[in-house]
Design a protein around this motif. Structure first.
Motif, PDB file in Angstrom:
ATOM      1  N   HIS A 115       0.865  -1.226   0.037  1.00 16.60           N
ATOM      2  CA  HIS A 115      -0.086  -0.036   0.117  1.00 16.60           C
ATOM      3  C   HIS A 115       1.036   1.184   0.073  1.00 16.60           C
ATOM      4  CE1 HIS A 115      -3.822  -2.278   0.957  1.00 16.60           C
ATOM      5  NE2 HIS A 115      -2.970  -2.989   1.625  1.00 16.60           N
ATOM      6  N   ILE A 116       0.961   1.833  -1.140  1.00 19.17           N
ATOM      7  CA  ILE A 116       1.575   3.537  -1.276  1.00 19.17           C
ATOM      8  C   ILE A 116       0.477   4.224  -1.239  1.00 19.17           C
ATOM      9  CG2 ILE A 116       3.125   4.467  -2.849  1.00 19.17           C
ATOM     10  CD1 ILE A 116       3.635   1.837  -4.229  1.00 19.17           C
ATOM     11  N   ILE A 117       1.126   4.990   0.004  1.00 22.31           N
ATOM     12  CA  ILE A 117       0.303   6.132   0.423  1.00 22.31           C
ATOM     13  C   ILE A 117       1.095   7.458   0.684  1.00 22.31           C
ATOM     14  CG2 ILE A 117      -1.484   7.066   1.962  1.00 22.31           C
ATOM     15  CD1 ILE A 117      -1.823   4.024   2.704  1.00 22.31           C
ATOM     16  N   ASN A 118       0.405   8.706  -0.046  1.00 21.99           N
ATOM     17  CA  ASN A 118       0.827  10.088   0.147  1.00 21.99           C
ATOM     18  C   ASN A 118      -0.341  10.484   0.600  1.00 21.99           C
ATOM     19  OD1 ASN A 118       1.501  12.752  -0.206  1.00 21.99           O
ATOM     20  ND2 ASN A 118       3.086  12.371  -1.451  1.00 21.99           N
ATOM     21  N   PRO A 119      -0.537  11.399   1.953  1.00 23.06           N
ATOM     22  CA  PRO A 119      -1.541  11.992   2.293  1.00 23.06           C
ATOM     23  C   PRO A 119      -1.880  13.359   1.786  1.00 23.06           C
ATOM     24  CG  PRO A 119       0.316  12.180   3.836  1.00 23.06           C
ATOM     25  CD  PRO A 119       0.576  11.472   2.884  1.00 23.06           C
ATOM     26  N   GLY A 120      -0.827  13.867   0.705  1.00 24.65           N
ATOM     27  CA  GLY A 120      -0.868  15.392   0.074  1.00 24.65           C
ATOM     28  C   GLY A 120      -0.502  16.041   1.293  1.00 24.65           C
ATOM     29  N   SER A 121      -0.948  17.390   1.552  1.00 25.27           N
ATOM     30  CA  SER A 121       0.035  18.428   1.939  1.00 25.27           C
ATOM     31  C   SER A 121      -1.066  19.098   2.815  1.00 25.27           C
ATOM     32  CB  SER A 121       0.599  19.360   1.371  1.00 25.27           C
ATOM     33  OG  SER A 121       1.013  20.336   1.676  1.00 25.27           O
ATOM     34  N   LEU A 122      -0.785  19.627   4.002  1.00 19.49           N
ATOM     35  CA  LEU A 122      -1.667  20.575   4.699  1.00 19.49           C
ATOM     36  C   LEU A 122      -1.285  21.898   4.508  1.00 19.49           C
ATOM     37  CD1 LEU A 122      -1.531  18.611   8.259  1.00 19.49           C
ATOM     38  CD2 LEU A 122      -3.352  18.472   6.464  1.00 19.49           C
ATOM     39  N   ALA A 123      -0.348  22.220   3.873  1.00 23.70           N
ATOM     40  CA  ALA A 123      -0.111  23.583   3.452  1.00 23.70           C
ATOM     41  C   ALA A 123       0.638  23.559   1.982  1.00 23.70           C
ATOM     42  CB  ALA A 123       1.312  23.978   4.369  1.00 23.70           C
ATOM     43  N   TYR A 124       0.248  24.283   1.230  1.00 20.90           N
ATOM     44  CA  TYR A 124       0.715  24.692  -0.116  1.00 20.90           C
ATOM     45  C   TYR A 124       0.298  23.465  -0.919  1.00 20.90           C
ATOM     46  CZ  TYR A 124       3.478  27.502   2.927  1.00 20.90           C
ATOM     47  OH  TYR A 124       3.984  28.830   3.830  1.00 20.90           O
ATOM     48  N   PRO A 125      -0.735  22.980  -1.093  1.00 20.89           N
ATOM     49  CA  PRO A 125      -1.128  21.728  -1.949  1.00 20.89           C
ATOM     50  C   PRO A 125      -0.751  22.230  -3.292  1.00 20.89           C
ATOM     51  CG  PRO A 125      -3.330  22.868  -1.113  1.00 20.89           C
ATOM     52  CD  PRO A 125      -2.006  23.568  -0.550  1.00 20.89           C
ATOM     53  N   ARG A 126      -0.424  21.113  -4.035  1.00 23.32           N
ATOM     54  CA  ARG A 126      -0.079  21.216  -5.382  1.00 23.32           C
ATOM     55  C   ARG A 126      -1.039  20.535  -6.347  1.00 23.32           C
ATOM     56  NH1 ARG A 126       6.175  19.937  -4.091  1.00 23.32           N
ATOM     57  NH2 ARG A 126       6.577  21.847  -3.250  1.00 23.32           N
ATOM     58  N   SER A 127      -2.123  20.149  -5.655  1.00 20.52           N
ATOM     59  CA  SER A 127      -3.130  19.281  -6.781  1.00 20.52           C
ATOM     60  C   SER A 127      -4.384  20.187  -6.571  1.00 20.52           C
ATOM     61  CB  SER A 127      -3.496  18.107  -6.130  1.00 20.52           C
ATOM     62  OG  SER A 127      -4.254  18.257  -4.826  1.00 20.52           O
ATOM     63  N   VAL A 128      -5.350  19.723  -7.480  1.00 23.34           N
ATOM     64  CA  VAL A 128      -6.605  20.443  -7.444  1.00 23.34           C
ATOM     65  C   VAL A 128      -7.506  20.319  -6.162  1.00 23.34           C
ATOM     66  CG1 VAL A 128      -6.900  20.069  -9.872  1.00 23.34           C
ATOM     67  CG2 VAL A 128      -7.881  18.544  -8.163  1.00 23.34           C
ATOM     68  N   TYR A 129      -6.909  19.518  -5.145  1.00 23.88           N
ATOM     69  CA  TYR A 129      -7.899  19.404  -3.864  1.00 23.88           C
ATOM     70  C   TYR A 129      -7.024  20.550  -2.855  1.00 23.88           C
ATOM     71  CZ  TYR A 129      -8.611  14.759  -5.951  1.00 23.88           C
ATOM     72  OH  TYR A 129      -8.693  13.794  -6.729  1.00 23.88           O
ATOM     73  N   ALA A 130      -7.915  20.740  -1.705  1.00 26.67           N
ATOM     74  CA  ALA A 130      -7.649  21.578  -0.912  1.00 26.67           C
ATOM     75  C   ALA A 130      -6.399  20.799  -0.128  1.00 26.67           C
ATOM     76  CB  ALA A 130      -8.622  22.364  -0.029  1.00 26.67           C
ATOM     77  N   GLU A 131      -5.906  21.440   1.097  1.00 29.54           N
ATOM     78  CA  GLU A 131      -5.264  20.749   2.166  1.00 29.54           C
ATOM     79  C   GLU A 131      -5.832  19.425   2.333  1.00 29.54           C
ATOM     80  OE1 GLU A 131      -6.421  23.799   2.256  1.00 29.54           O
ATOM     81  OE2 GLU A 131      -4.592  25.089   2.374  1.00 29.54           O
ATOM     82  N   THR A 132      -5.156  18.386   2.301  1.00 29.21           N
ATOM     83  CA  THR A 132      -5.654  16.839   2.625  1.00 29.21           C
ATOM     84  C   THR A 132      -4.642  16.238   3.745  1.00 29.21           C
ATOM     85  OG1 THR A 132      -4.344  16.025   0.714  1.00 29.21           O
ATOM     86  CG2 THR A 132      -6.598  16.644   0.437  1.00 29.21           C
ATOM     87  N   TYR A 133      -5.292  15.386   4.101  1.00 29.74           N
ATOM     88  CA  TYR A 133      -4.628  14.136   4.954  1.00 29.74           C
ATOM     89  C   TYR A 133      -5.440  12.852   4.756  1.00 29.74           C
ATOM     90  CZ  TYR A 133      -8.426  14.977   8.431  1.00 29.74           C
ATOM     91  OH  TYR A 133      -9.742  14.917   9.037  1.00 29.74           O
TER      92      TYR A 133
END
Length: 150
Positions: A115-133
């Motif tokens: 299982h390969i998981i990256n939660p994204g970012s809580l600051a400065y997201p680089r995707s179309v999503y808002a801050e994620t976990y």
């Protein structure tokens, strides 16, 4: 069921970490994948690894066992982040879950039994999503869910 909260790249925003703990007060573990830019006591109860913007006393890699699963944590700035390379690192350490941050982009794939998981970012997201976990739910299987802060 064991619920594990996984965050990365909070870049000094410790208040957002407190919000997440309030939203998930009964989580089994809180994991931070680096770039907190904070001391360990400032991000407690999160267990963290060192990111490229962390200058405090964190380990580069942690391995945590939960039930019959081994979870490898890294920030991701010291490893070539191809899926095959990630799986090689996980297999070398007998881990079936590999967590990384650094890219600020949420990602999940079950690839070659890891299982390969990256939660994204809580600051400065680089995707179309808002801050994620991410939330990992461990029962007789592994479920991964992404949450947005706002």
């Amino acid at each position: 069921m064991k619920e594990i909260i996984v965050v990365s790249d909070s870049h000094g925003n410790n208040e957002i970490l407190k919000e997440i703990v309030k939203k998930h007060p009964n989580a089994y573990l809180y994991l931070h994948l680096g770039d907190s830019e904070a001391y360990k006591d400032e991000i407690f109860p999160f267990i963290s690894v060192k990111g490229n913007n962390d200058y405090f006393d964190y380990e580069m890699t942690k391995i945590i066992e939960v039930d019959n699963h081994k979870i490898m944590m890294q920030h991701g700035h010291k490893i070539f982040l191809s899926k095959d390379n990630i799986v090689a690192h996980a297999n070398k350490n007998k881990c079936d879950i590999f967590l990384y941050g650094h890219t600020h982009y949420p990602f999940y794939e079950f690839y070659r039994n890891v299982h390969i998981i990256n939660p994204g970012s809580l600051a400065y997201p680089r995707s179309v999503y808002a801050e994620t976990y991410a939330i990992i739910k461990i029962t007789d299987k592994i479920d991964v869910e992404f949450k947005q802060i706002y």
